[in-house]
Design an enzyme around this catalytic site. Structure first.
Site, PDB file in Angstrom:
ATOM      1  N   THR A 172    -106.086 -26.514  23.670  1.00 55.54           N
ATOM      2  CA  THR A 172    -105.858 -26.720  25.107  1.00 55.54           C
ATOM      3  C   THR A 172    -106.561 -25.616  25.894  1.00 55.54           C
ATOM      4  O   THR A 172    -107.248 -25.866  26.884  1.00 55.54           O
ATOM      5  CB  THR A 172    -104.337 -26.670  25.406  1.00 55.54           C
ATOM      6  OG1 THR A 172    -103.699 -27.648  24.594  1.00 55.54           O
ATOM      7  CG2 THR A 172    -104.053 -26.929  26.869  1.00 55.54           C
ATOM      8  N   LYS A 196    -110.579 -21.542  34.799  1.00 53.81           N
ATOM      9  CA  LYS A 196    -111.069 -20.301  35.429  1.00 53.81           C
ATOM     10  C   LYS A 196    -112.528 -20.439  35.857  1.00 53.81           C
ATOM     11  O   LYS A 196    -112.961 -19.849  36.851  1.00 53.81           O
ATOM     12  CB  LYS A 196    -110.890 -19.102  34.488  1.00 53.81           C
ATOM     13  CG  LYS A 196    -109.534 -18.453  34.593  1.00 53.81           C
ATOM     14  CD  LYS A 196    -108.461 -19.434  34.401  1.00 53.81           C
ATOM     15  CE  LYS A 196    -107.067 -19.207  34.571  1.00 53.81           C
ATOM     16  NZ  LYS A 196    -106.188 -20.258  34.110  1.00 53.81           N
ATOM     17  N   GLY A 219     -95.725 -30.200  41.867  1.00 53.79           N
ATOM     18  CA  GLY A 219     -95.408 -29.042  41.014  1.00 53.79           C
ATOM     19  C   GLY A 219     -96.212 -27.829  41.440  1.00 53.79           C
ATOM     20  O   GLY A 219     -97.443 -27.833  41.324  1.00 53.79           O
ATOM     21  N   GLU A 221     -93.147 -29.585  45.885  1.00 53.18           N
ATOM     22  CA  GLU A 221     -92.431 -28.783  44.886  1.00 53.18           C
ATOM     23  C   GLU A 221     -90.920 -28.972  45.079  1.00 53.18           C
ATOM     24  O   GLU A 221     -90.410 -28.869  46.191  1.00 53.18           O
ATOM     25  CB  GLU A 221     -92.831 -27.298  45.036  1.00 53.18           C
ATOM     26  CG  GLU A 221     -91.948 -26.288  44.353  1.00 53.18           C
ATOM     27  CD  GLU A 221     -91.812 -26.450  42.838  1.00 53.18           C
ATOM     28  OE1 GLU A 221     -92.837 -26.604  42.155  1.00 53.18           O
ATOM     29  OE2 GLU A 221     -90.655 -26.430  42.343  1.00 53.18           O
ATOM     30  N   ARG A 262     -95.140 -28.385  30.775  1.00 49.76           N
ATOM     31  CA  ARG A 262     -95.705 -28.874  29.517  1.00 49.76           C
ATOM     32  C   ARG A 262     -94.602 -28.945  28.473  1.00 49.76           C
ATOM     33  O   ARG A 262     -93.653 -28.174  28.515  1.00 49.76           O
ATOM     34  CB  ARG A 262     -96.845 -27.949  29.055  1.00 49.76           C
ATOM     35  CG  ARG A 262     -98.008 -27.952  30.045  1.00 49.76           C
ATOM     36  CD  ARG A 262     -99.148 -27.062  29.594  1.00 49.76           C
ATOM     37  NE  ARG A 262     -99.752 -27.482  28.347  1.00 49.76           N
ATOM     38  CZ  ARG A 262    -100.678 -28.424  28.222  1.00 49.76           C
ATOM     39  NH1 ARG A 262    -101.104 -29.079  29.283  1.00 49.76           N
ATOM     40  NH2 ARG A 262    -101.190 -28.713  27.043  1.00 49.76           N
ATOM     41  N   ASP A 296     -97.342 -22.598  21.692  1.00 50.80           N
ATOM     42  CA  ASP A 296     -96.581 -23.417  22.650  1.00 50.80           C
ATOM     43  C   ASP A 296     -95.492 -24.232  21.961  1.00 50.80           C
ATOM     44  O   ASP A 296     -94.500 -24.597  22.583  1.00 50.80           O
ATOM     45  CB  ASP A 296     -97.527 -24.385  23.384  1.00 50.80           C
ATOM     46  CG  ASP A 296     -98.361 -23.687  24.453  1.00 50.80           C
ATOM     47  OD1 ASP A 296     -98.303 -22.449  24.546  1.00 50.80           O
ATOM     48  OD2 ASP A 296     -99.082 -24.394  25.198  1.00 50.80           O
ATOM     49  N   HIS A 328    -111.738   6.843  40.815  1.00 52.00           N
ATOM     50  CA  HIS A 328    -111.830   6.516  42.241  1.00 52.00           C
ATOM     51  C   HIS A 328    -113.224   5.993  42.546  1.00 52.00           C
ATOM     52  O   HIS A 328    -114.192   6.552  42.045  1.00 52.00           O
ATOM     53  CB  HIS A 328    -111.566   7.773  43.082  1.00 52.00           C
ATOM     54  CG  HIS A 328    -111.720   7.531  44.551  1.00 52.00           C
ATOM     55  ND1 HIS A 328    -110.792   6.817  45.275  1.00 52.00           N
ATOM     56  CD2 HIS A 328    -112.717   7.876  45.413  1.00 52.00           C
ATOM     57  CE1 HIS A 328    -111.192   6.747  46.535  1.00 52.00           C
ATOM     58  NE2 HIS A 328    -112.360   7.388  46.644  1.00 52.00           N
TER      59      HIS A 328
END
Ligand code: FAD
Length: 465
Positions: A43, A53, A184, A207, A272, A311, A444
């Protein structure tokens, strides 16, 4: 006639759980067969983390150009308007998926993992049948790792099809939907919703709970909600999706009104479920924990020599958790004594702005013990400002035990902050205290200085606020 294959380890599922388990086992000299019914990568690589992404990145680039065409940003303008050839965007995204899929194949080949293509059906705990391109095969193993992952949950009355799609459908659209309704407001729905809003869709989110990203605390998600509202994403919170009529989604709003939302596509992202059916789990004598496979802290199931990861065994349903469990089980099978005892598992939400959370939030921690909380706004961070990320309302927040300053949780919301998750989880895994962060010299100008300052703030001596 069926071919019979005997092996020490059989891994079912080539996602980030299964393929990592197979690679680690092979590294340790364990004879390993990896079986997957689809493309290697699971997946995550094929229809999840990576393609989403990639689209999010491309959408951001398009939106930046589109905004520059409307009014110059940083003194830089564009004559004319940028064009979007969505098919080419999708080809670029698929190219990344193909390249990573090829990489996984190469790694497995080099490690001498035997990869079998086909869908496993178990006849007992250690034996499965599979129709491979070369013909029927029976595979028997001493150890089995189950890593069959998860599937999108369908809503009653809204079955997946051409009009109602899952995240998999959204990642393979051929055109940008003019009107996209998302049911959702979890991370998958909002990541995709943000991307399509940037590509130009009119996005509406429905939602059931009264806020977005309900798994995070409200303060952390407020900047994301502000971004959505500013970019004309309509939010119906506390609302219930009812069903489709004539191309429109019927919704009962929080006030009890029935409204109809016309949609070219309805994307359902309500969660899921573990992929625990249809492959003979019932033949294996394995105990369940609700819909998930029950495992102990070594990912051992109730059947000796059968392990389950990723999962399939519960939350958090995240790729890096699946991989960590796969790695551990491979090492246990090769003789090491280990337990899954992650001090922290980071979760990142690639919305606008991004959200990172590791460990517990202030309210959860305060219910257990007295805590110190230090928060530092990106508005006061030079690097955030220099990257145009100062005005999002983002911040870094650290939560520590009052008695010994041990860090219990770190949360952040801001532009480009996903990469800070590594520093957050490192300090937590190492049992860091506020003084550790305060004593580390942070480069920095970087976003990480906001983390440094949040620890100083918790200690009562922030420098820049
Ligand atoms: P999976 O990756 O689901 O792999 C399971 C594999 O098993 C599949 O390849 C399947 O073909 C195979 N299989 C199943 N049954 C059989 C069988 N009987 N025989 C043979 N093969 C079988 N997680 C993150 O950490 N970060 C993210 O940014 C992120 N983004 C996501 C975005 C989207 C849109 C989605 C849907 C998910 C995202 N996730 C993300 C979650 C992540 O994809 C999963 O947590 C992860 O893939 C789980 O890995 P797994 O190995 O347990 O299972």
């Amino acid at each position: 006639m069926a071919t019979t294959l005997k092996t020490r380890l059989l891994v079912i599922g080539g996602g980030p759980g299964g393929y990592v388990a197979a690679l680690r086992a092979a590294q340790l000299g364990v004879e390993t067969v990896l079986l997957d019914a689809d493309r290697l990568g699971g997946t995550c690589l094929i229809r999840g983390c990576i393609p989403s992404k990639a689209l999010i990145h491309a959408a951001g680039y398009y939106q930046d150009l589109a905004e520059s065409a409307k009014s110059a940003r940083f003194g830089i303008g564009i004559l004319g308007t940028p064009t979007l050839e969505f098919a080419a965007t999708m080809r670029w995204k698929e190219g990344i998926v193909d390249s990573l899929n090829g990489g996984v194949k190469t790694l497995l080949r080099r490690a001498k993992v035997r990869v079998v293509s086909g869908y496993a059906r178990f006849t007992d705990a250690k034996t499965c049948n599979v129709e491979t391109p070369e013909g029927p095969t029976t595979i028997a193993a001493e150890h089995v790792i189950l890593a069959t992952g998860s599937l999108p949950i369908e809503m009653p009355g809204l079955p997946f099809g051409d009009h109602v799609i899952s995240s998999t459908g959204a990642l393979s659209l051929t055109e940008v939907p003019r009107r996209l309704v998302i049911v959702g407001a979890g991370y998958i729905g909002l990541e995709l919703g943000t991307a399509f809003a940037k590509f130009g869709s009119a996005v509406t989110v429905v939602e059931a709970q009264n806020r977005i990203l309900p798994l995070y605390d409200a303060e952390l998600t407020a900047p994301v909600q502000r971004w959505l509202e500013k970019h004309h994403v309509t939010l119906h919170l506390g609302a219930k999706a009812l069903g489709m009529t004539d191309g429109a989604l019927g919704v009962e709003t929080a006030q009890g009104n029935r409204i109809s939302l016309p949609a070219d596509k309805v994307l359902v992202t309500i969660g899921r479920r573990p992929n625990a059916e249809g492959w003979g789990l019932e033949q294996m004598g394995i105990e369940m924990s609700g819909r998930f496979i029950k495992v102990d802290d070594r990912c051992a199931t109730s059947t000796r020599g059968v392990w389950a990861i990723g999962d399939l065994v519960g939350e958090p349903m995240l790729a890096h958790k699946a991989s960590a469990q796969g790695n551990m089980v491979a090492e246990i099978i090769s003789g090491q004594r280990l337990r899954f005892d992650a001090a922290a598992i980071p979760s990142v939400c690639f919305t606008e702005p991004e959200v990172v959370s590791v460990g517990v939030d202030p309210d959860t921690a305060a219910k257990r013990e007295e805590v110190l909380v230090g928060q530092f706004p990106f508005q006061a961070n030079g690097r955030a400002l220099s990257m145009d990320g100062g005005a999002t309302g983002g911040f870094v927040r650290v939560v520590a035990r009052k008695s010994d300053h041990r860090i219990l949780g770190i949360q952040a919301v801001g532009t480009h902050i996903s990469e800070l998750s590594a520093q957050f989880v490192t300090i937590m895994e190492m049992g860091g205290v506020l003084e550790d962060v305060a004593g580390i010299i942070h480069a920095h100008p970087t976003l990480s200085e906001a983390f440094h300052e949040s620890a100083l703030k918790a200690l009562g001596h922030a420098i820049h606020i």
